[in-house]
Design a protein around this motif. Sequence first.
Motif, PDB file in Angstrom:
ATOM      1  N   ALA A   1      10.788  10.127 -22.610  1.00 19.86           N
ATOM      2  CA  ALA A   1      10.763  11.460 -22.006  1.00 19.86           C
ATOM      3  C   ALA A   1      10.507  11.404 -20.505  1.00 19.86           C
ATOM      4  O   ALA A   1      11.094  12.169 -19.737  1.00 19.86           O
ATOM      5  CB  ALA A   1       9.701  12.320 -22.685  1.00 19.86           C
ATOM      6  N   PHE A   2       9.621  10.508 -20.076  1.00 20.48           N
ATOM      7  CA  PHE A   2       9.209  10.472 -18.672  1.00 20.48           C
ATOM      8  C   PHE A   2       9.836   9.337 -17.873  1.00 20.48           C
ATOM      9  O   PHE A   2       9.861   9.384 -16.640  1.00 20.48           O
ATOM     10  CB  PHE A   2       7.682  10.378 -18.569  1.00 20.48           C
ATOM     11  N   GLY A   3      10.304   8.299 -18.550  1.00 22.66           N
ATOM     12  CA  GLY A   3      10.893   7.189 -17.823  1.00 22.66           C
ATOM     13  C   GLY A   3       9.849   6.339 -17.122  1.00 22.66           C
ATOM     14  O   GLY A   3       8.688   6.270 -17.536  1.00 22.66           O
ATOM     15  N   TYR A   4      10.234   5.722 -16.041  1.00 27.53           N
ATOM     16  CA  TYR A   4       9.391   4.741 -15.358  1.00 27.53           C
ATOM     17  C   TYR A   4       8.549   5.400 -14.270  1.00 27.53           C
ATOM     18  O   TYR A   4       9.042   5.796 -13.224  1.00 27.53           O
ATOM     19  CB  TYR A   4      10.255   3.598 -14.819  1.00 27.53           C
ATOM     20  N   ARG A   5       7.276   5.523 -14.576  1.00 28.74           N
ATOM     21  CA  ARG A   5       6.294   6.099 -13.656  1.00 28.74           C
ATOM     22  C   ARG A   5       4.906   5.738 -14.182  1.00 28.74           C
ATOM     23  O   ARG A   5       4.741   5.395 -15.349  1.00 28.74           O
ATOM     24  CB  ARG A   5       6.455   7.611 -13.560  1.00 28.74           C
ATOM     25  N   PRO A   6       3.886   5.804 -13.330  1.00 30.62           N
ATOM     26  CA  PRO A   6       2.541   5.467 -13.792  1.00 30.62           C
ATOM     27  C   PRO A   6       2.101   6.358 -14.951  1.00 30.62           C
ATOM     28  O   PRO A   6       2.272   7.578 -14.904  1.00 30.62           O
ATOM     29  CB  PRO A   6       1.671   5.702 -12.557  1.00 30.62           C
TER      30      PRO A   6
ATOM     31  N   THR B   1      12.172  -2.001  -5.415  1.00 32.53           N
ATOM     32  CA  THR B   1      10.718  -1.908  -5.242  1.00 32.53           C
ATOM     33  C   THR B   1      10.149  -0.648  -5.877  1.00 32.53           C
ATOM     34  O   THR B   1       9.069  -0.676  -6.469  1.00 32.53           O
ATOM     35  CB  THR B   1      10.363  -1.935  -3.745  1.00 32.53           C
ATOM     36  N   GLY B   2      10.855   0.456  -5.781  1.00 33.22           N
ATOM     37  CA  GLY B   2      10.335   1.726  -6.275  1.00 33.22           C
ATOM     38  C   GLY B   2      10.657   2.034  -7.726  1.00 33.22           C
ATOM     39  O   GLY B   2      10.453   3.173  -8.176  1.00 33.22           O
ATOM     40  N   PHE B   3      11.118   1.056  -8.493  1.00 31.46           N
ATOM     41  CA  PHE B   3      11.507   1.334  -9.876  1.00 31.46           C
ATOM     42  C   PHE B   3      10.326   1.835 -10.706  1.00 31.46           C
ATOM     43  O   PHE B   3      10.501   2.633 -11.620  1.00 31.46           O
ATOM     44  CB  PHE B   3      12.102   0.084 -10.526  1.00 31.46           C
ATOM     45  N   SER B   4       9.114   1.395 -10.371  1.00 35.47           N
ATOM     46  CA  SER B   4       7.937   1.760 -11.159  1.00 35.47           C
ATOM     47  C   SER B   4       7.587   3.239 -11.073  1.00 35.47           C
ATOM     48  O   SER B   4       6.729   3.718 -11.817  1.00 35.47           O
ATOM     49  CB  SER B   4       6.727   0.934 -10.718  1.00 35.47           C
TER      50      SER B   4
ATOM     51  N   ARG C   1       0.836  -1.210   0.000  1.00 33.26           N
ATOM     52  CA  ARG C   1       0.000   0.000   0.000  1.00 33.26           C
ATOM     53  C   ARG C   1       0.868   1.255   0.000  1.00 33.26           C
ATOM     54  O   ARG C   1       0.511   2.267  -0.631  1.00 33.26           O
ATOM     55  CB  ARG C   1      -0.961  -0.015   1.191  1.00 33.26           C
ATOM     56  N   ASN C   2       1.996   1.206   0.676  1.00 33.20           N
ATOM     57  CA  ASN C   2       2.931   2.345   0.660  1.00 33.20           C
ATOM     58  C   ASN C   2       3.486   2.555  -0.744  1.00 33.20           C
ATOM     59  O   ASN C   2       3.651   3.704  -1.192  1.00 33.20           O
ATOM     60  CB  ASN C   2       4.069   2.119   1.651  1.00 33.20           C
ATOM     61  N   LEU C   3       3.789   1.458  -1.437  1.00 34.75           N
ATOM     62  CA  LEU C   3       4.285   1.550  -2.811  1.00 34.75           C
ATOM     63  C   LEU C   3       3.227   2.168  -3.721  1.00 34.75           C
ATOM     64  O   LEU C   3       3.519   3.078  -4.508  1.00 34.75           O
ATOM     65  CB  LEU C   3       4.670   0.160  -3.322  1.00 34.75           C
ATOM     66  N   LEU C   4       2.000   1.693  -3.620  1.00 36.07           N
ATOM     67  CA  LEU C   4       0.919   2.208  -4.463  1.00 36.07           C
ATOM     68  C   LEU C   4       0.672   3.688  -4.179  1.00 36.07           C
ATOM     69  O   LEU C   4       0.408   4.474  -5.103  1.00 36.07           O
ATOM     70  CB  LEU C   4      -0.359   1.402  -4.242  1.00 36.07           C
ATOM     71  N   ASP C   5       0.771   4.084  -2.914  1.00 34.67           N
ATOM     72  CA  ASP C   5       0.585   5.492  -2.568  1.00 34.67           C
ATOM     73  C   ASP C   5       1.722   6.347  -3.119  1.00 34.67           C
ATOM     74  O   ASP C   5       1.491   7.464  -3.610  1.00 34.67           O
ATOM     75  CB  ASP C   5       0.506   5.665  -1.044  1.00 34.67           C
ATOM     76  N   ALA C   6       2.950   5.826  -3.057  1.00 32.09           N
ATOM     77  CA  ALA C   6       4.092   6.553  -3.615  1.00 32.09           C
ATOM     78  C   ALA C   6       3.937   6.730  -5.123  1.00 32.09           C
ATOM     79  O   ALA C   6       4.276   7.782  -5.680  1.00 32.09           O
ATOM     80  CB  ALA C   6       5.392   5.820  -3.295  1.00 32.09           C
TER      81      ALA C   6
END
Length: 270
Positions: free
Chosen positions: A159-164, A128-131, A7-12
């Motif tokens: 341009a944005f890399g790894y992020r949602p 863990t936080g690569f996404s 849940r901390n990962l999803l919130d981040a």
Amino acid sequence: MNTEDLRNLLDAMWQDYLKINPDARLIHQLFAERNPTLINDHIALRTFDLPKVSIRTIAAPFVDAGYKPRGEYYFPAKKLFAEHFEHPDSTLPKIFISELHVDQLSDSAAEIIHQCVSQIPEDAPAQTGFSYSGRHWALSHDTYLQLLDESEYAAWLCAFGYRPNHFTLLVNALQSHHSIDKVNDFLLQQGFALNSAGGLVKGSPEEFLEQSSTLAKPILVPFSDRNAEIPGCYYEFAQRYPLANGQLYQGFVAASADRIFESTDVKRSN
């Protein structure tokens, strides 16, 4: 990874997403004021089909936390393949990960992508936080434009890399708006631009899924040679319909997702 860490990962990931889609905060607040509970249907991530950053690599932290693959999707025109993953806890969002077939691009575009991925530290994708770790490489605006001529998807990812790429509000959980059409009407009344590719609503009750989305607003991105405004992220909305067994359909419709991808298209966002 335990549930609290997940849940901390999803919130981040959500907080990172809000940085490049400020409209999402406004939209989330508008619906939160009118509903006791908001449910995030799924989170979408983008990557390349290279071993270092393949779907399996990106999915690893989620699989470690209990997610399991539940569906595969093909997008030949956009040279994409995707999978979605579900957690046993149905209150947690599905994870939808797509990857671009790099070898189907021109040699020059493929070389740019290989150079970008080569700059990612070897141990980074396993973190863990690569996404939501962003861009790990230098990129010029000219190179971005070169990719843009061939693949909007590749240009956005480089341009944005790894992020949602987007989060998704589940319409079924809303008390204030009981259909995706009412959600769309509300958003238009509030002044938000929606993706009209293939119509405002993609899919149908017969396909057990209807989707719509905002258009990604241009945001300022630092390139190695200049800063430039390009489309960022968008917010999606999904209404799911029950199968014969009474349970809501949990998969995706490739033809609809194909048009949703266009929410980051430069020609639509400008």
